[in-house]
Design an enzyme around this catalytic site. Structure first.
Site, PDB file in Angstrom:
ATOM      1  N   HIS A 142       0.805  -1.220   0.000  1.00  0.00           N
ATOM      2  CA  HIS A 142       0.000   0.000   0.000  1.00  0.00           C
ATOM      3  C   HIS A 142       0.840   1.274   0.000  1.00  0.00           C
ATOM      4  CE1 HIS A 142       0.348  -0.223   4.526  1.00  0.00           C
ATOM      5  NE2 HIS A 142       0.454   1.079   4.363  1.00  0.00           N
ATOM      6  N   ASP A 173      -0.058  -7.528   1.152  1.00  0.00           N
ATOM      7  CA  ASP A 173       0.406  -6.155   1.391  1.00  0.00           C
ATOM      8  C   ASP A 173       1.931  -6.075   1.458  1.00  0.00           C
ATOM      9  OD1 ASP A 173       0.140  -3.443   1.657  1.00  0.00           O
ATOM     10  OD2 ASP A 173      -0.260  -3.478   3.805  1.00  0.00           O
ATOM     11  N   SER A 215       4.730   2.489   7.879  1.00  0.00           N
ATOM     12  CA  SER A 215       4.363   1.333   7.057  1.00  0.00           C
ATOM     13  C   SER A 215       5.524   0.888   6.190  1.00  0.00           C
ATOM     14  CB  SER A 215       3.170   1.675   6.164  1.00  0.00           C
ATOM     15  OG  SER A 215       1.999   1.818   6.919  1.00  0.00           O
TER      16      SER A 215
END
Length: 289
Positions: free
Chosen positions: A62, A93, A171
C-alpha cells in the site's frame, strides 16, 4: 545473542544503531483528479528495509501501489530516484523494490516463529514523514497470530501485535528483535485502541519475497474451497475445542491439493496449521512440487 541489559532493560540504542542505517524512506508521487477533474499531484511517504547487498528493499504494497514515481532515501543522506519495482502482492500487502548502489547497508531476516508474547521488539520507520531519519520505538509482543482486514478488503493473517508505537509513515519499516534481526514488517495500527499496532511476520513474508524476486508476482493455486482462520467465535459456533487452525467452509475435493493440506504440515506432521495463510502457502508449495 541478545542485546546487553542495562538496569534490567534492553539496550535499544545499540540494536537500533545496527539496523537503522538500512531503514529507508520511500517517497511516492501519483496523479489524481480534483473535484473539477483537474490533475493534482499527490505525495506519499512510507518506509522500507534493505535486506540484501544487492539493494532489494522490502516494504508494504500500500506504500507503493499507485506510485508513478518513487524515491528512496537512506539515513546516510544518499537518495535514489531510479527505483525498480521488482514486484508486489496486494493480498499480503508486501512489495519488493530495488536500488543500485555501492556499500549498501543490509539487515538479516530472523525467525518470527521463535517469538513469544512479552518479548521486547523495536519498530523503526519514518514516522509522519519527519525529517532527520527513521524514528525508533520499543515495546513488547502483545499477541501472535492476529488477523485483520485492511481497507483493500484483503485479510492479513499471522500478524504480530505490538505496543511499539507505529505511526503513519512507519508502514513498510521493520519490526526487529533484540538480535537486530527483522521479524516483522510494520503494516497497520488499530485506531480503536491505544498502543496497538500490527506487523506482518517475516516467516509468512518469506515465500512471498521469494516469488517476487523470482518472477515479479505471486502465483497461487486454485483450491476450489473457502478458507478462514479459526477464531474463538468460529470454534464456539462449530462446537469444537480448537484454538487455532484453518477452517475450510466447503467440501474438500477428493485427492486435491486442498485435501492434502487440510490438517497437517507435510514437512512436519507434528506441527498443525495455525492460520489460513499457512494453509494457502502449503497449497502453493505442493502445487510447485
Amino acid at each position: 545473542g541478545t542485546a546487553p541489559l542495562t538496569a534490567g532493560l534492553p539496550n535499544v540504542a545499540e540494536v537500533a544503531a545496527i539496523v537503522r542505517p538500512a531503514v529507508v524512506s520511500v517517497t511516492t508521487q501519483d496523479l489524481s483528479l480534483d473535484m473539477f477533474l483537474r490533475p493534482v499531484q499527490e505525495e506519499g511517504v512510507g518506509s522500507g528495509v534493505i535486506f540484501d547487498k544487492q539493494g532489494h528493499i522490502l516494504t508494504n504494497n500500500h506504500v507503493v501501489a499507485n506510485a508513478r514515481k518513487m524515491q528512496v532515501s537512506l539515513p546516510d543522506g544518499r537518495t535514489f530516484d531510479n527505483v525498480t519495482m521488482v514486484g508486489r502482492d496486494p493480498r499480503t500487502d508486501l512489495a519488493v523494490l530495488k536500488i543500485n548502489g555501492s556499500n549498501l547497508p543490509a539487515v538479516e531476516l530472523g525467525d518470527s516463529d521463535k517469538l513469544v508474547v512479552g518479548e521486547w521488539v523495536i519498530a523503526i520507520g519514518n514516522a509522519l514523514g519527519l525529517d532527520g531519519g527513521p524514528t525508533v520505538t520499543a515495546g513488547v509482543v502483545g499477541a501472535l497470530g492476529r488477523s485483520i482486514t485492511e481497507l483493500s478488503g484483503y485479510t492479513l493473517d499471522d500478524l504480530i501485535q505490538t505496543d511499539a508505537a507505529i505511526n503513519p509513515g512507519n508502514s513498510g519499516g521493520p519490526l526487529i528483535n533484540l538480535k537486530g534481526e527483522v521479524i516483522g514488517i510494520n503494516t497497520a495500527i488499530d485506531t480503536r485502541g491505544q498502543g496497538i499496532g500490527f506487523a506482518i511476520s517475516i516467516n509468512s513474508a518469506r515465500p512471498i519475497i521469494e516469488q517476487l524476486l523470482e518472477q515479479g508476482r505471486v502465483v497461487r493455486p486454485f483450491l476450489g474451497v473457502r478458507v478462514a482462520t479459526m477464531t474463538p467465535n468460529i470454534a464456539a459456533q462449530l462446537g469444537v475445542q480448537m484454538t487455532e487452525g484453518a477452517v475450510v467452509a466447503d467440501d474438500l475435493p477428493a485427492d486435491s491439493i486442498a485435501q492434502a493440506v487440510a490438517y497437517w504440515r507435510r514437512d512436519d506432521p507434528r506441527r498443525p496449521i495455525r492460520v489460513a495463510s499457512e494453509y494457502v502457502a502449503l497449497a502453493d508449495h505442493y502445487a510447485r512440487e
